[in-house]
Design an enzyme around this catalytic site. Sequence first.
Site, PDB file in Angstrom:
ATOM      1  N   ASP A  54       1.362  -1.084   0.302  1.00  0.00           N
ATOM      2  CA  ASP A  54       0.025   0.030   0.298  1.00  0.00           C
ATOM      3  C   ASP A  54       1.237   1.018   0.432  1.00  0.00           C
ATOM      4  O   ASP A  54       2.278   1.530  -0.073  1.00  0.00           O
ATOM      5  CB  ASP A  54      -0.558  -0.008   1.193  1.00  0.00           C
ATOM      6  CG  ASP A  54      -1.837  -0.795   0.698  1.00  0.00           C
ATOM      7  OD1 ASP A  54      -2.666  -0.766  -0.158  1.00  0.00           O
ATOM      8  OD2 ASP A  54      -2.893  -0.547   1.888  1.00  0.00           O
ATOM      9  N   TYR A 145       7.764  -9.145   6.341  1.00  0.00           N
ATOM     10  CA  TYR A 145       7.842  -8.135   6.709  1.00  0.00           C
ATOM     11  C   TYR A 145       8.100  -7.946   8.103  1.00  0.00           C
ATOM     12  O   TYR A 145       8.670  -8.176   8.851  1.00  0.00           O
ATOM     13  CB  TYR A 145       6.397  -7.806   7.130  1.00  0.00           C
ATOM     14  CG  TYR A 145       5.635  -7.418   5.498  1.00  0.00           C
ATOM     15  CD1 TYR A 145       5.372  -6.204   4.929  1.00  0.00           C
ATOM     16  CD2 TYR A 145       4.894  -8.439   4.706  1.00  0.00           C
ATOM     17  CE1 TYR A 145       4.465  -6.618   3.889  1.00  0.00           C
ATOM     18  CE2 TYR A 145       4.265  -8.676   3.798  1.00  0.00           C
ATOM     19  CZ  TYR A 145       3.899  -7.217   3.308  1.00  0.00           C
ATOM     20  OH  TYR A 145       3.459  -7.163   2.145  1.00  0.00           O
TER      21      TYR A 145
END
Length: 302
Positions: A54, A145
């Site tokens: 994003d 992540y």
Amino acid sequence: MSARRLRLDLGYDGTDFRGWAAQPGLRTVQGEVEAALAMASREDVVTTVAGRTDAGVHARHQVCHADISEAAWARLSPRGGESNEQAVASAIVRRLNKILSGRYGERARGRDLAAARGTCDVRIYSAAVVDPSFDARFSALGRSYAYRVSDRPEPLGRWDRLWVEEPLDEAAMNEAGAALLGEHDFLGFCRPREGATTIRTLRTLLAERDAEGTLVFRVEADAFCHSMVRSLVGALLLVGSGARDVTYPVQILRARSRSEAAPIAPAHGLTLEGVEYPDPSQWSARAEQARARRDTCCGDDG
């Protein structure tokens, strides 16, 4: 062979991008990479990425692939140089990075900003011709992540970590996170897409300090649905600050409801650290398995 499948490994600073996915009129990572490929090959090239990020989310190591026609491949080959695939792939990396840094410099000058020659906020690390069975998205076994949080803010880290003023209880956050490991329906931690599953296998969710004292949330799973990592971190931060009990995240998990969804941590603290793939002999089988289980939402986060 009508086309060659090219794997690109890259990284980017997501600060000035509106995410990975190309969007009309907006600057995106996919848009920049595809524009560079088109400029170098003189034809439109479409990329497929391991995990769409994003707006504001970074990637230390991202992977995408693109199918390059034989005509484009000939134009990408060094003039008068070696024509073997590895030599051409190395030349492609150099050309793409030159184009990307040139575009970045033009954009900076247009905004009256300084940009050192050769620098850019997206960088191609390597390129390689791979078997057509390789799919950057569906052949992946997992994604990892890191979400960085600083309770001792310093200016150089303002772009890639969340600043907080209150101390955080790492032990409580890790206790809460451990209850979420395994395969579950993470609806309460996702922004679901129509017709797509929110079932994921969470392998790692751990908060630890790095050598500089920054609190780093390590998160690994087979795939992530939209906003999942940031929602996991958002819930754990409430536990770490004392605003919620250690059972709060697992309550969200069990509720499986968007009406009781976890809060979403800001995007700029999140970085895609890496993508894991099986042995090349397993690329096709893994892609078929992932498509069957994940439909169209595999690998998205933000």
